[in-house]
Design an enzyme around this catalytic site. Structure first.
Site, mmCIF file in Angstrom:
data_model
loop_
_atom_site.group_PDB
_atom_site.id
_atom_site.type_symbol
_atom_site.label_atom_id
_atom_site.label_comp_id
_atom_site.label_asym_id
_atom_site.label_seq_id
_atom_site.Cartn_x
_atom_site.Cartn_y
_atom_site.Cartn_z
ATOM 1 N N HIS A 35 9.454 -46.978 -44.679
ATOM 2 C CA HIS A 35 9.102 -47.989 -45.578
ATOM 3 C C HIS A 35 10.359 -48.726 -46.211
ATOM 4 C CE1 HIS A 35 10.656 -45.545 -48.784
ATOM 5 N NE2 HIS A 35 10.187 -44.487 -48.315
ATOM 6 N N GLU A 47 4.746 -38.390 -47.630
ATOM 7 C CA GLU A 47 5.983 -37.653 -47.711
ATOM 8 C C GLU A 47 5.788 -36.458 -48.241
ATOM 9 O OE1 GLU A 47 8.729 -36.939 -46.755
ATOM 10 O OE2 GLU A 47 10.285 -38.411 -47.259
#
Length: 205
Positions: A9, A82
């Site tokens: 990202h 994550e």
């Protein structure tokens, strides 16, 4: 050959501040959005069968920008999020107490042997990332895929493909907005083609 585009990202303010983000829903900052746009430009001429994304906003925003260039909507995969840093999330290293510093220092040497308070073990993190990734490959065996996720997740996948001991996991560096590509031949052998490539970001460096 099937190609998998693994995308970290774009940048967030917490990246800049060097805070532990983990499962916190931190949005892209202005630079992060620009990084996603440059990624979209780089991949615009590629044929993508689908775009998959972690559910966290920083990944989802990046995936939406990339998918839009292909007339697609990103498919959200919950298990691509994550690792959870538990009580460390939102903190800078300099804000940790003595015990927390000892824990994260050991984790950075070998994450498999350390448990983060109220966090996710590296074993469980690794298992869910590999499980979700392999499920995607089983569903999409022909077309090229873009997967927008996090530094930790991409490191797990690369270490697994290269058969690198996970004690070397912290030695892998991934920049926000970077591109890593993996190739699969007809026998489903895997090859690391690119790692942490950021040539598309030169305009904003």
């Amino acid at each position: 050959m099937q190609k998998i585009y693994l995308i970290r990202h774009g940048e967030t303010d917490w990246n800049l501040e060097k805070r532990f983000q983990g499962r916190e829903n931190v949005p892209l900052n202005g630079k992060g959005k620009k990084q996603a746009q440059l990624l979209a430009q780089r991949l615009k001429e590629k044929e993508l069968a689908a775009v998959y994304s972690s559910p966290l906003s920083r990944a989802r925003e990046t995936a939406e920008i990339i998918a839009a260039a292909h007339g697609l909507m990103p498919c959200i995969v919950e298990k691509l999020g994550e690792i959870c840093f538990g009580s460390l999330e939102g903190k800078k290293y300099t804000e940790l107490n003595e015990n927390e510093r000892k824990i994260i220092d050991r984790w950075m040497v070998n994450p498999e042997t350390v448990s983060i308070p109220r966090g996710e073990t590296f074993k469980k993190f690794r298992e869910r990332i590999l499980e979700s990734y392999n499920k995607l490959l089983n569903v999409e065996q022909k077309g090229d895929l873009a997967i927008v996720t996090h530094g930790g997740a991409i490191k797990v996948l690369v270490a697994d493909i290269l058969n690198v001991p996970f004690s070397r996991f912290p030695a892998l560096i991934l920049s926000p907005g970077s591109l890593t590509t993996i190739l699969y031949d007809n026998q489903r052998n895997s090859y690391l083609e690119l790692f942490n490539d950021v040539c598309h970001l030169q305009k904003i460096f």
